[in-house]
Scaffold this active site. Structure first.
Site, PDB file in Angstrom:
ATOM      1  N   ASP A 175       3.515   1.513  -7.599  1.00 23.14           N
ATOM      2  CA  ASP A 175       4.965   1.489  -7.335  1.00 23.14           C
ATOM      3  C   ASP A 175       5.435   2.939  -7.176  1.00 23.14           C
ATOM      4  O   ASP A 175       4.659   3.778  -6.743  1.00 23.14           O
ATOM      5  CB  ASP A 175       5.682   0.742  -8.466  1.00 23.14           C
ATOM      6  CG  ASP A 175       7.008   0.131  -8.008  1.00 23.14           C
ATOM      7  OD1 ASP A 175       7.751   0.809  -7.283  1.00 23.14           O
ATOM      8  OD2 ASP A 175       7.318  -1.010  -8.385  1.00 23.14           O
ATOM      9  N   HIS A 198       4.676   4.298  -3.959  1.00 22.08           N
ATOM     10  CA  HIS A 198       5.832   4.067  -3.087  1.00 22.08           C
ATOM     11  C   HIS A 198       6.646   5.335  -2.866  1.00 22.08           C
ATOM     12  O   HIS A 198       7.748   5.288  -2.346  1.00 22.08           O
ATOM     13  CB  HIS A 198       6.715   2.960  -3.648  1.00 22.08           C
ATOM     14  CG  HIS A 198       6.044   1.608  -3.670  1.00 22.08           C
ATOM     15  ND1 HIS A 198       6.672   0.464  -4.090  1.00 22.08           N
ATOM     16  CD2 HIS A 198       4.792   1.234  -3.317  1.00 22.08           C
ATOM     17  CE1 HIS A 198       5.832  -0.563  -3.999  1.00 22.08           C
ATOM     18  NE2 HIS A 198       4.681  -0.113  -3.540  1.00 22.08           N
TER      19      HIS A 198
END
Ligand SMILES: *[C@@H]1O[C@H](CO)[C@@H](O)[C@H](O)[C@H]1NC(C)=O
Ligand SMILES: *[C@@H]1O[C@H](CO)[C@@H](O)[C@H](O)[C@H]1NC(C)=O
Ligand SMILES: *[C@@H]1O[C@H](CO)[C@@H](O)[C@H](O)[C@H]1NC(C)=O
Ligand SMILES: *[C@@H]1O[C@H](CO)[C@@H](O)[C@H](O)[C@H]1NC(C)=O
Length: 310
Positions: A175, A198
């Site tokens: 993430d 991310h």
């Protein structure tokens, strides 16, 4: 100072008995590090246990604090030098259920003047390090690693905090490498190698009243990340984004969508793009810039973002 040393020691001393004791769910069992030989005078090095701290298995974690493996709360002036040691969050069993509550590895809550350095952390069930309600914290030489497909395994989550510095660290996660959320200001991020992950994100903002200001991200690399530097807001909630500068960004984009400035109805203002060169990985296809209600200027920028409004 005494509470400082004690706090570090709790981490060190709990570890050998973690798997066995933690599972009983006796949340009130207190292991006083003094009973284990710690001096706690702020001078003596009480840490004897070098090495690896491993979280209990998921099944062993039947009761107790599901929020976090290690919670440090209301401590000022704390210094943690991991000396290159490792904390293993043992997250694989947790990742299978994305909607289940899952613990972070380390929450630092309401602590001022914190310094954390030389620490390796792997495979958190959820975020690795969550900094909440802190003022003044420096993290350096932190190496965080979790598989690229592990859910919600943010490297750092920063919320409601001020004067936070994260530097010279490597973060590979499933993430955000770093997520900065509401109530945070004066956050400096430098020398981070991010990826997979991310990217470095602000938000999501706007679920309730949120402000984030004075965030500086410098000298970072993003390799095999889904995004680079990103600001996320909830749709249709009139979040105002202004005075954002992206400068000196070079690289490649896998799908050619190099720059997206999708601002919703209220628009974003004062967007400055300068010295940007992002090319598409797709042969024969140029990279693109998408704008929606974005106001600002682009100089020496490729793709050129002529869609920016004055
Ligand atoms: C970070 O940790 C990962 C996993 O333990 C390891 O493979 C990698 O070499 C480490 N990187 C650095 C810069 O220490
Ligand atoms: C963070 O960056 C800003 C802008 O460059 C700078 O003014 C500030 O001193 C930095 N803070 C720290 C703690 O380095
Ligand atoms: C940028 O960060 C890297 C570490 O990722 C560091 O080695 C280098 O010195 C930094 N450069 C500048 C100009 O700060
Ligand atoms: C911007 O880039 C597009 C696509 O490459 C090109 O057609 C256009 O002429 C450029 N505009 C300016 C003002 O450079």
């Amino acid at each position: 100072m005494q509470s400082l040393i004690t706090c570090v020691l709790i981490i060190a001393f709990i570890s050998p008995c973690l798997c066995h004791r933690w599972n009983v769910g006796t949340q009130n069992t207190i292991y006083n590090v003094i009973d284990f030989g710690a001096v706690g005078d702020g001078k003596t090095d009480d840490t004897q246990l070098q090495g690896v701290i491993v979280a209990p298995t998921k099944d062993a974690w039947v009761e107790g604090n599901l929020n976090t493996l290690i919670m440090i709360s209301n401590v000022n002036g704390l210094t943690i030098d991991g000396s290159g040691g490792l904390i293993d969050g043992y997250g694989s069993a947790w990742w299978a259920c994305k909607s289940c509550p899952r613990p972070s590895v380390l929450i630092i809550n309401s602590c001022n003047s914190v310094s954390v350095t030389n620490l390796n952390m792997i495979n958190s069930p959820k975020s690795h390090i969550h900094v909440n309600g802190c003022e003044g914290a420096t993290f350096s030489h932190i190496n965080i690693s979790a598989p690229g497909d592990s859910p919600n395994t943010d490297g750092f989550d920063i919320s409601t905090s001020k004067n936070i510095m994260i530097e010279d660290s490597t973060i590979a996660t499933g993430d955000d490498c770093i997520a900065i959320s509401g109530g945070s200001s004066y956050i400096n991020v430098t020398g981070i190698a991010c990826g997979p992950g991310h990217g470095i994100s602000i938000g999501s903002l706007g679920k309730k009243f949120d402000t984030v200001q004075e965030v500086y991200v410098r000298n970072c690399s993003f390799i095999r990340t889904t995004n680079g530097a990103r600001i996320k807001t909830f749709p249709n909630q009139a979040v105002e984004v202004s005075d954002v500068t992206y400068r000196g960004i070079h690289g490649t984009s896998l799908d050619g969508r190099a720059i997206t400035l999708d601002c919703g109805e209220s628009g974003c203002y004062g967007i400055v793009l300068d010295q940007i060169n992002i090319v598409s990985c797709l042969t024969g296809k140029s990279a693109s810039c998408f704008c929606n209600n974005a106001h600002g200027t682009a100089t020496a920028t490729n793709p050129n973002c002529t869609c920016l409004l004055p």
